[in-house]
Each structure stands twice: as C-alpha cells, then as structure tokens.
Design a protein around this motif. Structure first.
Motif, PDB file in Angstrom:
ATOM      1  N   ARG A   1       0.807  -1.390  -0.248  1.00  0.00           N
ATOM      2  CA  ARG A   1       0.038  -0.512  -0.310  1.00  0.00           C
ATOM      3  C   ARG A   1       0.770   1.268  -0.038  1.00  0.00           C
ATOM      4  O   ARG A   1      -0.183   2.399  -0.264  1.00  0.00           O
ATOM      5  CB  ARG A   1      -1.281   0.292   1.472  1.00  0.00           C
ATOM      6  CG  ARG A   1      -1.706   1.081   1.226  1.00  0.00           C
ATOM      7  CD  ARG A   1      -2.760   1.156   0.227  1.00  0.00           C
ATOM      8  NE  ARG A   1      -3.501   0.111  -0.085  1.00  0.00           N
ATOM      9  CZ  ARG A   1      -4.008   0.317  -1.534  1.00  0.00           C
ATOM     10  NH1 ARG A   1      -3.535   0.575  -2.285  1.00  0.00           N
ATOM     11  NH2 ARG A   1      -4.999  -0.747  -1.509  1.00  0.00           N
TER      12      ARG A   1
ATOM     13  N   ARG B   1      -7.283  -3.555  -5.427  1.00  0.00           N
ATOM     14  CA  ARG B   1      -7.027  -2.797  -6.840  1.00  0.00           C
ATOM     15  C   ARG B   1      -8.637  -2.717  -7.184  1.00  0.00           C
ATOM     16  O   ARG B   1      -9.148  -3.341  -7.181  1.00  0.00           O
ATOM     17  CB  ARG B   1      -5.962  -3.287  -6.917  1.00  0.00           C
ATOM     18  CG  ARG B   1      -6.170  -4.579  -7.838  1.00  0.00           C
ATOM     19  CD  ARG B   1      -6.368  -6.087  -6.376  1.00  0.00           C
ATOM     20  NE  ARG B   1      -5.309  -6.270  -5.965  1.00  0.00           N
ATOM     21  CZ  ARG B   1      -3.991  -6.982  -5.272  1.00  0.00           C
ATOM     22  NH1 ARG B   1      -3.819  -7.410  -6.875  1.00  0.00           N
ATOM     23  NH2 ARG B   1      -3.089  -7.409  -4.843  1.00  0.00           N
TER      24      ARG B   1
ATOM     25  N   CYS C   1     -14.990  -1.584 -11.179  1.00  0.00           N
ATOM     26  CA  CYS C   1     -13.818  -0.074 -11.091  1.00  0.00           C
ATOM     27  C   CYS C   1     -14.771   0.670 -11.827  1.00  0.00           C
ATOM     28  O   CYS C   1     -15.560   0.995 -12.016  1.00  0.00           O
ATOM     29  CB  CYS C   1     -12.736  -0.215 -12.819  1.00  0.00           C
ATOM     30  SG  CYS C   1     -11.705   1.286 -12.861  1.00  0.00           S
TER      31      CYS C   1
ATOM     32  N   ILE D   1     -16.272   4.315 -12.255  1.00  0.00           N
ATOM     33  CA  ILE D   1     -16.172   5.570 -13.687  1.00  0.00           C
ATOM     34  C   ILE D   1     -16.604   6.745 -13.925  1.00  0.00           C
ATOM     35  O   ILE D   1     -18.265   6.464 -13.819  1.00  0.00           O
ATOM     36  CB  ILE D   1     -16.904   4.075 -15.011  1.00  0.00           C
ATOM     37  CG1 ILE D   1     -17.285   2.759 -15.129  1.00  0.00           C
ATOM     38  CG2 ILE D   1     -16.668   4.872 -16.227  1.00  0.00           C
ATOM     39  CD1 ILE D   1     -15.535   2.657 -15.421  1.00  0.00           C
ATOM     40  N   GLY D   2     -15.733   7.702 -13.421  1.00  0.00           N
ATOM     41  CA  GLY D   2     -16.706   8.873 -13.157  1.00  0.00           C
ATOM     42  C   GLY D   2     -16.513   9.479 -14.715  1.00  0.00           C
ATOM     43  O   GLY D   2     -16.915  10.265 -14.426  1.00  0.00           O
ATOM     44  N   GLY D   3     -16.499   8.189 -15.661  1.00  0.00           N
ATOM     45  CA  GLY D   3     -16.551   9.175 -16.786  1.00  0.00           C
ATOM     46  C   GLY D   3     -18.016   9.295 -17.272  1.00  0.00           C
ATOM     47  O   GLY D   3     -18.116   9.871 -17.887  1.00  0.00           O
TER      48      GLY D   3
ATOM     49  N   ARG E   1      -0.100   4.353  -2.013  1.00  0.00           N
ATOM     50  CA  ARG E   1      -1.279   5.458  -2.027  1.00  0.00           C
ATOM     51  C   ARG E   1      -0.023   6.680  -1.431  1.00  0.00           C
ATOM     52  O   ARG E   1       1.027   5.819  -1.018  1.00  0.00           O
ATOM     53  CB  ARG E   1      -2.088   4.979  -1.070  1.00  0.00           C
ATOM     54  CG  ARG E   1      -3.753   4.758  -1.551  1.00  0.00           C
ATOM     55  CD  ARG E   1      -4.149   5.399  -2.431  1.00  0.00           C
ATOM     56  NE  ARG E   1      -5.227   4.694  -2.955  1.00  0.00           N
ATOM     57  CZ  ARG E   1      -5.701   4.142  -3.269  1.00  0.00           C
ATOM     58  NH1 ARG E   1      -4.261   3.085  -4.831  1.00  0.00           N
ATOM     59  NH2 ARG E   1      -6.901   3.046  -4.042  1.00  0.00           N
TER      60      ARG E   1
HETATM   61  C1  LIG Z   1     -14.877   8.365  -8.504  1.00  0.00           C
HETATM   62  C2  LIG Z   1     -14.120   7.418  -9.087  1.00  0.00           C
HETATM   63  C3  LIG Z   1     -13.888   7.442 -10.453  1.00  0.00           C
HETATM   64  C4  LIG Z   1     -13.366   6.748 -11.381  1.00  0.00           C
HETATM   65  N1  LIG Z   1     -13.271   7.252 -12.894  1.00  0.00           N
HETATM   66  C5  LIG Z   1     -12.494   5.623 -13.478  1.00  0.00           C
HETATM   67  C6  LIG Z   1     -12.685   5.592 -14.706  1.00  0.00           C
HETATM   68  O1  LIG Z   1     -13.907   6.728 -15.261  1.00  0.00           O
HETATM   69  N2  LIG Z   1     -12.182   5.067 -15.696  1.00  0.00           N
HETATM   70  C7  LIG Z   1     -10.837   4.225 -14.994  1.00  0.00           C
HETATM   71  O2  LIG Z   1     -10.642   3.330 -15.725  1.00  0.00           O
HETATM   72  N3  LIG Z   1     -11.169   4.253 -13.636  1.00  0.00           N
HETATM   73  C8  LIG Z   1     -11.323   4.953 -12.747  1.00  0.00           C
HETATM   74  N4  LIG Z   1     -11.815   5.386 -11.047  1.00  0.00           N
HETATM   75  C9  LIG Z   1     -10.332   4.655 -11.055  1.00  0.00           C
HETATM   76  C10 LIG Z   1      -9.263   5.260 -10.218  1.00  0.00           C
HETATM   77  O3  LIG Z   1      -8.287   5.473 -11.559  1.00  0.00           O
HETATM   78  C11 LIG Z   1      -8.677   4.238  -9.028  1.00  0.00           C
HETATM   79  O4  LIG Z   1      -9.120   3.740  -8.066  1.00  0.00           O
HETATM   80  C12 LIG Z   1      -7.465   4.932  -8.668  1.00  0.00           C
HETATM   81  O5  LIG Z   1      -6.267   4.888 -10.070  1.00  0.00           O
HETATM   82  C13 LIG Z   1      -6.940   4.101  -7.588  1.00  0.00           C
HETATM   83  O6  LIG Z   1      -6.385   3.132  -7.910  1.00  0.00           O
HETATM   84  P1  LIG Z   1      -7.573   1.566  -7.064  1.00  0.00           P
HETATM   85  O7  LIG Z   1      -8.250   1.416  -7.573  1.00  0.00           O
HETATM   86  O8  LIG Z   1      -6.236   0.463  -8.032  1.00  0.00           O
HETATM   87  O9  LIG Z   1      -6.205   1.034  -6.052  1.00  0.00           O
HETATM   88  C14 LIG Z   1     -12.487   6.053 -10.586  1.00  0.00           C
HETATM   89  C15 LIG Z   1     -11.899   6.060  -9.042  1.00  0.00           C
HETATM   90  C16 LIG Z   1     -12.970   6.521  -8.328  1.00  0.00           C
HETATM   91  C17 LIG Z   1     -12.994   6.704  -6.860  1.00  0.00           C
END
Ligand SMILES: Cc1cc2nc3c(=O)[nH]c(=O)nc-3n(C[C@H](O)[C@H](O)[C@H](O)COP(=O)(O)O)c2cc1C
Length: 286
Positions: A25, A49, A169, A171-173, A213
C-alpha cells in the motif's frame, strides 16, 4: 480467506501477512507500530485494487441484491438515503453508456455495470405528499448530501465485491455527458449519474497490483493542518514508478500526471460544464 486478490498476495503458508500488505500500500515504506488486532476486513481493505479486465462468466444469482444490501448498509446523511443505483447488464446499453464515457472498454467486458445516482426526486415527491415544496432540496447542500451518500453506498459495495473475490472499477466518465446518460437510463428530474462501477470476475491472465498511496505524512495531520514535505512527494513518485514498472506502464510517477489532470478546464473532459448541466437536469443548486 477466499478472495482472489488475497490469494495473489498471500504468503506461502496461506496467511496474509500484514507487513506485506502495508508495504504494498505504501511502496515498501517502514511499517509503524500497529495495534495487535488484525482481521479479514482489514486484509480486504488494504488489498484493494481496481480491476479493468474480466472473465466472461456471469455473476451468481443474487449478486446484485447482495451488493445493494451492502451499499444500503452504509451510513447516510440524516437517513435521507438520497441515492439510487441502476444495474445494467444489457450489452447494447453498456456499449452506449461506454460511448458516453469516451472509452472504458471494461464497461463492455464486465457482466454488470452499476450506475450510481444522486437521487433527490424521491425526496421531492415525499415532501409534496406531505404538503410542502421540499425547498431544502434546492440548495447545493442537498446535492452534496446525495453525492456523499452515493459514494459511501458504492464504496460499501466495492468492499463487498473485494471480499467475494470479484473485481470492480469506478467510472467517473459517467459525468462526461450526464444528459446523454440521463436519456439512456430514463432518469427523472433531480437525478444524475455521478459514477458507474464495473463488476465481474477479474481475468486471472491480467495481473493487477495494489497501487501505492501517498505516505501518511502527506495526508494525516494531527490537531492542525501541516506542511507537505517535498521528499514525501518525491518518494511517492518513486513508489508509483515501481508500480508502473511492474504493470508495464509508462514510468510517469504521480505528480506530473495529476498536475496534467487538473491543468485547465479542458482537462476536465466536458465536466467543467457540470454546474450548468446539473441545473438543466433539474437541480436548482442555490
Ligand atoms: C469516483 C471515481 C471515478 C473513477 N473513474 C474511473 C474511470 O472513469 N476509469 C477508470 O479506468 N478508472 C476510474 N477510477 C479508478 C481510479 O483510477 C482508481 O481507483 C485509482 O487509480 C486508484 O487505483 P486502485 O483503485 O487500483 O487502488 C475511478 C475511481 C473513482 C473513485
């Protein structure tokens, strides 16, 4: 411990060693003195992850209901429960939603796509049924409550997902083209998709690693805000480069990447228009 993620990180005797998890971590940082208590919940949390590659297998019957029960178990501001979630499994709808995010092929690969909504429409209706206009919903505060509630609920689902050996995962998109998403999902006024969550069995052929982190000294202050030491950022850049090397990604570190991510309005990929869009979706945001 049954989680796939934990199996990957387990030491040979099957015990997940907390020092190993801590160092993953924080990128090999020294482990501080910790309480002697340790449990599977902490193992699941520290092993998290994101997964962007999935097996084609369907999820067991009842998975959505189980995840939503975990989500609804999260705390919620004043018990308002100002969120809803839409479970999308139809491949064509997932493809259209992925199109609104500017890619994210993992939406197509995942058998389940959960779309998390700020939902003030249900509360507005309840206020009307009780003879008032629900004026409190008109303020930014209520939107923020919905966003906080949705995030807490979704993150509870993520912890449940991790504990089941599934992957996910965010998706903020979903916020790139919120009006198109709203049309696709037939959202009523005063609801908006704040993020999506892909869910599926992680593809074992694609190795995922725990992403380090920031060191705690950069995020944890005691009593008053402190200073951020340049050496903490430099060591985190190094930790991220080591992660990127393992993942066969470009060795960009962290600081230069996030500086680009927040460089200007264009870097927000359409989301700089969000306030106006939310108003068009029915949120007064006073
Ligand atoms: C609100 C939010 C939106 C995110 N949007 C995307 C996204 O659109 N596409 C993507 O591939 N990952 C997305 N992520 C994943 C982050 O990139 C990922 O959580 C961050 O890089 C940390 O990696 P980990 O979750 O493997 O620890 C998003 C995460 C969060 C919390």
């Amino acid at each position: 411990m049954t989680s796939t993620v934990l199996r990957q990180i387990s030491s040979q005797d099957g015990e997940v060693d907390r020092e190993t998890l801590w160092q993953a971590r924080y990128g090999r940082a020294p482990v501080p003195a910790l309480p002697s208590e340790w449990n599977e919940t902490l193992e699941v949390l520290l092993s998290h992850r994101s997964s962007r590659n999935y097996r084609a297998d369907a999820l067991p019957t009842g998975t959505v209901e189980l995840l939503v029960a975990a989500a609804q178990s999260a705390p919620t501001s004043s018990n308002l429960q100002a969120w809803s979630v839409i479970a999308v499994e139809d491949p064509e709808r997932k493809a259209r939603l992925a199109g609104f995010t500017g890619g994210n092929a993992h939406i197509l690969a995942a058998p389940l796509f959960l779309v998390w909504l700020v939902d003030l429409s249900r509360l507005r209706e309840i206020a009307r049924q009780h003879g008032n206009s629900g004026e409190g919903l008109d303020f930014h505060e209520s939107f923020l409550i919905g966003a906080i509630d949705a995030a807490l609920a979704a993150q509870n689902a993520v912890v449940a997902i991790d504990s089941l050996g599934l992957g996910s995962c965010y998706i903020g998109g979903m916020r790139n083209q919120p009006e198109d998403v709203a049309r696709e999902l037939k959202l009523p006024p005063e609801t908006v998709a704040v993020f999506g969550l892909t869910v599926g069995y992680p593809d074992p052929a694609v190795e995922t690693d725990v992403k380090p982190r920031l060191p705690q000294s950069a995020v944890l202050f005691r009593e008053e805000y402190g200073t951020i030491r340049p050496e903490d950022l430099a060591s985190y850049d190094d930790a991220m480069k080591a992660f990127q090397q393992k993942q066969k990604l470009p060795l960009s570190g962290w600081t230069s990447v996030i500086a680009k991510r927040i460089e200007n309005a264009a870097a927000l990929k359409g989301r700089s228009q969000l306030t106006a869009i939310l108003r068009r979706l029915g949120f007064p945001l006073k």
